[in-house]
Design a protein around this motif. Structure first.
Motif, PDB file in Angstrom:
ATOM      1  N   PHE A  90       0.830  -1.204   0.000  1.00 56.60           N
ATOM      2  CA  PHE A  90       0.000   0.000   0.000  1.00 56.60           C
ATOM      3  C   PHE A  90       0.867   1.258   0.000  1.00 56.60           C
ATOM      4  CE2 PHE A  90      -1.531   3.419   2.745  1.00 56.60           C
ATOM      5  CZ  PHE A  90      -2.595   3.880   1.983  1.00 56.60           C
ATOM      6  N   LEU A  91       1.863   1.279   0.879  1.00 51.08           N
ATOM      7  CA  LEU A  91       2.738   2.444   0.971  1.00 51.08           C
ATOM      8  C   LEU A  91       3.516   2.656  -0.336  1.00 51.08           C
ATOM      9  CD1 LEU A  91       4.141   1.842   4.570  1.00 51.08           C
ATOM     10  CD2 LEU A  91       2.483   3.585   3.886  1.00 51.08           C
ATOM     11  N   ALA A  92       3.957   1.554  -0.946  1.00 49.06           N
ATOM     12  CA  ALA A  92       4.717   1.645  -2.195  1.00 49.06           C
ATOM     13  C   ALA A  92       3.864   2.250  -3.309  1.00 49.06           C
ATOM     14  CB  ALA A  92       5.224   0.265  -2.600  1.00 49.06           C
ATOM     15  N   GLU A  93       2.595   1.878  -3.351  1.00 47.51           N
ATOM     16  CA  GLU A  93       1.712   2.384  -4.405  1.00 47.51           C
ATOM     17  C   GLU A  93       1.281   3.824  -4.144  1.00 47.51           C
ATOM     18  OE1 GLU A  93      -2.673   1.478  -6.402  1.00 47.51           O
ATOM     19  OE2 GLU A  93      -1.807   0.073  -4.959  1.00 47.51           O
ATOM     20  N   GLU A  94       0.970   4.127  -2.895  1.00 46.48           N
ATOM     21  CA  GLU A  94       0.388   5.438  -2.570  1.00 46.48           C
ATOM     22  C   GLU A  94       1.436   6.539  -2.417  1.00 46.48           C
ATOM     23  OE1 GLU A  94      -3.115   7.608  -2.128  1.00 46.48           O
ATOM     24  OE2 GLU A  94      -2.896   5.462  -2.533  1.00 46.48           O
ATOM     25  N   GLY A 214      -8.796  -4.446  12.580  1.00 48.16           N
ATOM     26  CA  GLY A 214      -9.197  -5.369  11.529  1.00 48.16           C
ATOM     27  C   GLY A 214      -9.521  -4.730  10.198  1.00 48.16           C
ATOM     28  N   GLY A 215      -9.528  -3.377  10.143  1.00 51.84           N
ATOM     29  CA  GLY A 215      -9.868  -2.719   8.891  1.00 51.84           C
ATOM     30  C   GLY A 215      -8.658  -2.516   7.998  1.00 51.84           C
ATOM     31  N   ASN A 216      -8.838  -1.702   6.972  1.00 52.29           N
ATOM     32  CA  ASN A 216      -7.753  -1.372   6.050  1.00 52.29           C
ATOM     33  C   ASN A 216      -6.841  -0.353   6.724  1.00 52.29           C
ATOM     34  OD1 ASN A 216      -6.069  -0.690   3.968  1.00 52.29           O
ATOM     35  ND2 ASN A 216      -7.670   0.130   2.633  1.00 52.29           N
ATOM     36  N   ILE A 217      -5.631  -0.760   7.080  1.00 53.99           N
ATOM     37  CA  ILE A 217      -4.739   0.128   7.820  1.00 53.99           C
ATOM     38  C   ILE A 217      -4.342   1.336   6.974  1.00 53.99           C
ATOM     39  CG2 ILE A 217      -2.568  -0.944   7.130  1.00 53.99           C
ATOM     40  CD1 ILE A 217      -3.574   0.330  10.652  1.00 53.99           C
ATOM     41  N   GLY A 218      -4.455   1.212   5.663  1.00 55.93           N
ATOM     42  CA  GLY A 218      -4.166   2.353   4.799  1.00 55.93           C
ATOM     43  C   GLY A 218      -5.097   3.520   5.063  1.00 55.93           C
ATOM     44  N   ASP A 219      -6.353   3.227   5.432  1.00 50.63           N
ATOM     45  CA  ASP A 219      -7.308   4.289   5.757  1.00 50.63           C
ATOM     46  C   ASP A 219      -6.862   5.081   6.975  1.00 50.63           C
ATOM     47  OD1 ASP A 219      -8.922   3.495   3.667  1.00 50.63           O
ATOM     48  OD2 ASP A 219     -10.173   2.181   4.908  1.00 50.63           O
ATOM     49  N   ILE A 220      -6.174   4.419   7.889  1.00 48.34           N
ATOM     50  CA  ILE A 220      -5.693   5.075   9.104  1.00 48.34           C
ATOM     51  C   ILE A 220      -4.410   5.856   8.828  1.00 48.34           C
ATOM     52  CG2 ILE A 220      -4.923   4.704  11.485  1.00 48.34           C
ATOM     53  CD1 ILE A 220      -7.877   4.064  11.055  1.00 48.34           C
ATOM     54  N   LEU A 221      -3.513   5.268   8.069  1.00 43.03           N
ATOM     55  CA  LEU A 221      -2.192   5.871   7.864  1.00 43.03           C
ATOM     56  C   LEU A 221      -2.202   7.050   6.893  1.00 43.03           C
ATOM     57  CD1 LEU A 221       0.077   2.687   7.622  1.00 43.03           C
ATOM     58  CD2 LEU A 221      -0.184   4.233   9.572  1.00 43.03           C
ATOM     59  N   THR A 222      -3.050   6.998   5.886  1.00 40.69           N
ATOM     60  CA  THR A 222      -3.003   8.019   4.839  1.00 40.69           C
ATOM     61  C   THR A 222      -3.142   9.442   5.375  1.00 40.69           C
ATOM     62  OG1 THR A 222      -3.776   6.494   3.126  1.00 40.69           O
ATOM     63  CG2 THR A 222      -4.106   8.842   2.716  1.00 40.69           C
ATOM     64  N   PRO A 223      -4.168   9.757   6.201  1.00 37.97           N
ATOM     65  CA  PRO A 223      -4.254  11.135   6.717  1.00 37.97           C
ATOM     66  C   PRO A 223      -3.063  11.517   7.592  1.00 37.97           C
ATOM     67  CG  PRO A 223      -6.333   9.977   7.012  1.00 37.97           C
ATOM     68  CD  PRO A 223      -5.318   8.948   6.629  1.00 37.97           C
ATOM     69  N   VAL A 224      -2.517  10.558   8.323  1.00 37.92           N
ATOM     70  CA  VAL A 224      -1.356  10.837   9.171  1.00 37.92           C
ATOM     71  C   VAL A 224      -0.168  11.263   8.317  1.00 37.92           C
ATOM     72  CG1 VAL A 224       0.315   9.818  10.772  1.00 37.92           C
ATOM     73  CG2 VAL A 224      -2.119   9.289  11.007  1.00 37.92           C
ATOM     74  N   GLU A 246      -8.337  17.583  14.574  1.00 40.52           N
ATOM     75  CA  GLU A 246      -9.370  18.159  13.703  1.00 40.52           C
ATOM     76  C   GLU A 246      -9.166  17.709  12.255  1.00 40.52           C
ATOM     77  OE1 GLU A 246     -11.093  22.585  12.408  1.00 40.52           O
ATOM     78  OE2 GLU A 246      -9.550  22.386  13.960  1.00 40.52           O
ATOM     79  N   TYR A 247      -7.916  17.699  11.824  1.00 38.11           N
ATOM     80  CA  TYR A 247      -7.583  17.262  10.467  1.00 38.11           C
ATOM     81  C   TYR A 247      -7.947  15.785  10.274  1.00 38.11           C
ATOM     82  CZ  TYR A 247      -4.726  16.406   6.292  1.00 38.11           C
ATOM     83  OH  TYR A 247      -4.297  16.044   5.037  1.00 38.11           O
ATOM     84  N   LEU A 248      -7.584  14.949  11.242  1.00 41.66           N
ATOM     85  CA  LEU A 248      -7.846  13.511  11.136  1.00 41.66           C
ATOM     86  C   LEU A 248      -9.344  13.215  11.126  1.00 41.66           C
ATOM     87  CD1 LEU A 248      -5.156  11.897  13.482  1.00 41.66           C
ATOM     88  CD2 LEU A 248      -5.088  12.174  11.005  1.00 41.66           C
ATOM     89  N   LEU A 249     -10.089  13.906  11.978  1.00 42.08           N
ATOM     90  CA  LEU A 249     -11.522  13.637  12.060  1.00 42.08           C
ATOM     91  C   LEU A 249     -12.204  13.914  10.721  1.00 42.08           C
ATOM     92  CD1 LEU A 249     -13.963  12.802  13.681  1.00 42.08           C
ATOM     93  CD2 LEU A 249     -14.199  15.165  14.479  1.00 42.08           C
ATOM     94  N   LYS A 250     -11.819  15.004  10.061  1.00 44.96           N
ATOM     95  CA  LYS A 250     -12.393  15.309   8.744  1.00 44.96           C
ATOM     96  C   LYS A 250     -12.033  14.222   7.738  1.00 44.96           C
ATOM     97  CE  LYS A 250     -12.412  20.345   9.280  1.00 44.96           C
ATOM     98  NZ  LYS A 250     -11.836  21.637   8.791  1.00 44.96           N
ATOM     99  N   ALA A 251     -10.807  13.749   7.803  1.00 44.70           N
ATOM    100  CA  ALA A 251     -10.369  12.713   6.859  1.00 44.70           C
ATOM    101  C   ALA A 251     -11.074  11.388   7.132  1.00 44.70           C
ATOM    102  CB  ALA A 251      -8.857  12.537   6.944  1.00 44.70           C
ATOM    103  N   TYR A 252     -11.163  11.002   8.408  1.00 47.39           N
ATOM    104  CA  TYR A 252     -11.783   9.720   8.752  1.00 47.39           C
ATOM    105  C   TYR A 252     -13.294   9.734   8.509  1.00 47.39           C
ATOM    106  CZ  TYR A 252      -7.320   8.456  10.896  1.00 47.39           C
ATOM    107  OH  TYR A 252      -5.998   8.169  11.110  1.00 47.39           O
TER     108      TYR A 252
END
Length: 283
Positions: A90-94, A214-224, A246-252
């Motif tokens: 995921f990291l390599a692609e994104e 258990g979810g897609n960890i990419g969803d968590i890491l991307t905004p960070v 505030e930034y993370l909440l909007k993204a999530y």
């Protein structure tokens, strides 16, 4: 008197001249038409009223370059190639991996952390020294990692440390992780209608190593990662954990149909932490 040998009167002569001129024009028109026929015909020319658009070229998500990196260290739950490979792919692609000219450097916590052996306190410091780093992300860092965080802080690092879903078992570890990090993120799953504000006080309700996300960890890491890039040059106007929250909440909120981001409540003092938040995901 001179006699006209042709035997033609004036009217006949006029008619003869007109026929000759007509013949000349006809021959000229014929050859002119033949010339035009030599021109290649236009095939499939679009109607001028129809707008013909070319398909947009695919824009790459990242381009190789020589720029500062973000270090991501994989911990508990990502020890094997089977569990770590999806994250690296995921990291390599994104964002691209550093070895390919991308943004992310990936590392693993050593066995002495994950297997409960003797802790090498200087692990992070030794690994990241002399690196051109703008941010450090610890994913599922094992317990007692706060010792390494303290050593890293003492080395004089200037970049932010993000502890994502750390494995903590007691108050000392929580406080140590908070003290050594810019931002700490935990998560909790809720059933619709279940309150999330007071539940964050309970240690047993947090994911403290007992259950891997258990979810897609990419969803968590991307905004960070995006936030680290966004604030990397904000030296004169540093961003705060509340800005990050505030930034993370909007993204999530764009990823999860229903989620919250609340400050973690310290178990003993019942006070909200300054840089520790709990992502509540409603199922």
């Amino acid at each position: 008197m001179w006699n006209d040998n042709t035997g033609l009167n004036n009217s006949e002569r006029v008619l003869q001249c007109m026929l000759a001129l007509f013949a000349i024009f006809a021959i000229a028109f014929f050859f002119s038409g033949c010339k035009k026929q030599e021109r290649a015909p236009i095939v499939d020319e679009p109607d001028p009223d129809i707008l013909v658009e070319r398909p947009d070229a695919l824009v790459p998500k990242w381009l190789p370059g020589d720029y500062p990196h973000i270090a991501l260290v994989l911990g508990a739950g990502y020890e094997t190639e089977e569990t770590s490979l999806p994250v690296k792919e995921f990291l390599a692609e994104e964002f691209g991996l550093a070895e390919d000219g991308g943004l992310i450097e990936t590392y693993f916590f050593p066995d002495e952390y994950l297997n409960g052996k003797r802790i090498k306190v200087s692990f992070l410091t030794d690994t990241l020294k002399d690196k051109n780093i703008i941010g450090l992300v610890l994913l599922s860092a094992p317990d007692r990692t706060y010792y390494a965080l303290m050593d890293l802080m003492e080395s004089g690092i200037s970049y932010p440390v993000w502890s994502i879903f750390p494995v903590t078992y007691n108050t000392d570890e929580i406080l140590g992780t908070e003290c050594g990090s810019f931002f700490v993120l935990d998560y909790k799953e809720y059933v619709d209608g279940e309150a999330s504000d007071q539940d964050s006080m309970l240690m047993d309700d947090l994911v403290n190593g007992a259950k891997k996300y258990g979810g897609n960890i990419g969803d968590i890491l991307t905004p960070v990662i995006h936030y680290i890039k966004k604030t990397a040059d904000a030296v004169n106007n540093p961003y705060s954990p509340s800005d990050a929250a505030e930034y993370l909440l909007k993204a999530y909120a764009e990823v999860f149909s229903n989620c919250t981001l609340n400050r973690f409540i310290e178990p003993e003092s019942s006070l909200p932490a300054l840089n520790h938040y709990v992502l509540g995901i409603y199922k």
